[in-house]
Design a protein around this motif. Structure first.
Motif, short mmCIF file in Angstrom:
data_model
loop_
_atom_site.label_atom_id
_atom_site.label_comp_id
_atom_site.label_asym_id
_atom_site.label_seq_id
_atom_site.Cartn_x
_atom_site.Cartn_y
_atom_site.Cartn_z
N ILE A 237 34.60 -25.62 8.74
CA ILE A 237 35.09 -24.60 7.82
C ILE A 237 36.60 -24.75 7.69
N TRP A 238 37.26 -24.98 8.84
CA TRP A 238 38.72 -25.14 8.83
C TRP A 238 39.13 -26.42 8.10
N THR A 239 38.45 -27.54 8.34
CA THR A 239 38.84 -28.79 7.66
C THR A 239 38.70 -28.66 6.15
N ALA A 240 37.72 -27.89 5.70
CA ALA A 240 37.51 -27.73 4.26
C ALA A 240 38.51 -26.78 3.64
N GLU A 241 38.99 -25.81 4.42
CA GLU A 241 39.94 -24.83 3.88
C GLU A 241 40.87 -24.34 4.99
N PRO A 242 41.83 -25.16 5.37
CA PRO A 242 42.73 -24.75 6.46
C PRO A 242 43.61 -23.56 6.11
N THR A 243 43.76 -23.27 4.81
CA THR A 243 44.60 -22.13 4.39
C THR A 243 43.77 -20.87 4.17
N LEU A 244 42.58 -20.82 4.70
CA LEU A 244 41.68 -19.68 4.47
C LEU A 244 42.32 -18.35 4.87
N GLU A 245 42.92 -18.30 6.04
CA GLU A 245 43.53 -17.04 6.50
C GLU A 245 44.67 -16.63 5.57
N LYS A 246 45.51 -17.59 5.19
CA LYS A 246 46.64 -17.28 4.30
C LYS A 246 46.14 -16.80 2.95
N ARG A 247 45.05 -17.42 2.46
CA ARG A 247 44.50 -17.00 1.17
C ARG A 247 44.03 -15.55 1.22
N LYS A 248 43.38 -15.18 2.31
CA LYS A 248 42.90 -13.81 2.43
C LYS A 248 44.07 -12.83 2.54
N GLN A 249 45.09 -13.18 3.31
CA GLN A 249 46.26 -12.31 3.43
C GLN A 249 46.96 -12.14 2.09
N THR A 250 47.09 -13.24 1.35
CA THR A 250 47.71 -13.17 0.03
C THR A 250 46.87 -12.33 -0.91
N GLY A 251 45.55 -12.48 -0.81
CA GLY A 251 44.66 -11.70 -1.68
C GLY A 251 44.81 -10.21 -1.47
N TRP A 252 44.90 -9.78 -0.20
CA TRP A 252 45.08 -8.35 0.07
C TRP A 252 46.43 -7.85 -0.44
N ALA A 253 47.47 -8.68 -0.31
CA ALA A 253 48.79 -8.29 -0.83
C ALA A 253 48.75 -8.15 -2.35
N VAL A 254 48.06 -9.07 -3.01
CA VAL A 254 47.95 -9.00 -4.48
C VAL A 254 47.17 -7.77 -4.90
N LEU A 255 46.08 -7.47 -4.20
CA LEU A 255 45.29 -6.28 -4.54
C LEU A 255 46.13 -5.01 -4.34
N GLY A 256 46.91 -4.98 -3.26
CA GLY A 256 47.77 -3.82 -3.03
C GLY A 256 48.80 -3.65 -4.13
N PHE A 257 49.38 -4.78 -4.58
CA PHE A 257 50.36 -4.71 -5.66
C PHE A 257 49.70 -4.23 -6.96
N LEU A 258 48.50 -4.76 -7.25
CA LEU A 258 47.81 -4.36 -8.48
C LEU A 258 47.45 -2.87 -8.45
N LEU A 259 47.05 -2.38 -7.28
CA LEU A 259 46.73 -0.96 -7.15
C LEU A 259 47.99 -0.11 -7.38
N PHE A 260 49.09 -0.53 -6.77
CA PHE A 260 50.36 0.20 -6.95
C PHE A 260 50.78 0.16 -8.41
N ALA A 261 50.67 -1.02 -9.06
CA ALA A 261 51.08 -1.15 -10.46
C ALA A 261 50.18 -0.30 -11.36
N THR A 262 48.90 -0.20 -11.02
CA THR A 262 47.97 0.62 -11.82
C THR A 262 48.34 2.09 -11.72
N ILE A 263 48.61 2.55 -10.51
CA ILE A 263 49.00 3.95 -10.33
C ILE A 263 50.32 4.24 -11.04
N LEU A 264 51.29 3.34 -10.90
CA LEU A 264 52.58 3.51 -11.55
C LEU A 264 52.44 3.53 -13.06
N GLY A 265 51.60 2.63 -13.59
CA GLY A 265 51.37 2.61 -15.03
C GLY A 265 50.73 3.90 -15.53
#
Length: 278
Positions: A237-265
């Motif tokens: 699993i790691w050899t196929a996607e060594p950045t898996l953890e970083k991708r998930k962390q980035t995804g949560w940050a993006v979702l948080g930003f989108l939620l904040f932007a939606t509320i602000l809008g």
């Protein structure tokens, strides 16, 4: 006249196409497909959980190191990891000195410093894992005319890849009597091995995990066949996607930003248009 003729020709082909489609659909609904051994006895991968599963999953470096040990001592004799460099192993918690020692345990194509001629030399951290065979001809000769696939992206290349790898490694067994009774032509040919988790039920690879204790884990974990299969599947699993953890962390940050932007809008919308509605 030519125009009428072309219309008639078009209608003829349209009717013929509709007729063939209707006949095929009727046949499909009234005459079930002939049963095959692959259809009747092929099994879906087992249910298995990995630490990296789910939106909050993370790699278990201790398990990944065990999986690498299984790959190194068992799988590397036939399978390559052409997309993984030795220095990448530092992500699993190995020190720089340990990575250098691991790399030096492999030989890679290089140049003899004394003669300048091509030669096999000890690996260095910047090298990629070498192929176990010089070419496909040598690979076929050593593996019953089958070329062992590269494992770098295997868990991405197969549906439900991690579970597939685990199931395949633990799925070797004797052919069931029922299969031989109903499909005698499906008897496993000499040199192949029956495994119901493989697409056509028979594969050239002999059971790589021959029994408990085949690998002696440095952390003291009991190396059962089940444990080794799960560990090496986690490593792949790691050899196929060594950045898996970083991708998930980035995804949560993006979702948080989108939620904040939606509320602000929405709040901006209410503020701007509050006195414009009647």
């Amino acid at each position: 006249m030519a125009r009428i003729l072309s219309i008639l020709v078009g209608l003829f082909f349209t009717v013929a196409l509709l007729w063939s489609f209707g006949l095929g659909f009727y046949t499909w609904t009234t005459e079930p497909a002939a049963a095959t051994a692959e259809h009747e006895f092929h099994l879906h991968p087992k249910n298995v959980h990995f630490a990296s599963d789910g939106p909050f999953g993370k790699f278990d470096n201790q398990q990944l190191q065990r999986g690498f040990q299984v790959y190194k001592e068992v799988c590397s004799a036939c399978h390559s990891l052409s997309h993984v460099a030795f220095r990448d192993l530092e992500q699993l918690g190995y020190s720089e000195a340990e990575v250098k020692a691991i790399a030096a345990g492999f030989t890679v194509p290089g140049t003899d410093p004394n003669t300048g001629e091509s030669a096999m030399v000890p690996g260095s951290p910047t090298d990629y894992f070498p192929k176990p065979f010089a070419n496909d001809i040598a690979a076929r000769a050593a593996n019953n005319n089958a070329v062992p696939p590269d494992l770098s992206l295997m868990t991405k290349a197969r549906h439900n890849g991690p579970a597939y790898v685990y199931s395949l490694l633990t799925g070797y067994r004797d052919q069931p009597a029922e299969l031989l009774k109903h499909f005698p032509e499906a008897k496993t040919p000499p040199g192949l091995h029956y495994n119901p988790y493989f697409a056509n039920l028979n594969l050239a690879m002999a059971p790589p995990l021959s029994g408990d204790g085949q690998v002696e884990y440095g952390d003291g974990t009991k190396s059962t066949v089940d444990q080794m299969a799960k560990d090496v599947a986690a490593f792949l699993i790691w050899t196929a996607e060594p950045t898996l953890e970083k991708r998930k962390q980035t995804g949560w940050a993006v979702l948080g930003f989108l939620l904040f932007a939606t509320i602000l809008g929405y709040m901006s919308y209410r503020n701007i248009w509050s006195d414009k509605k009647h």
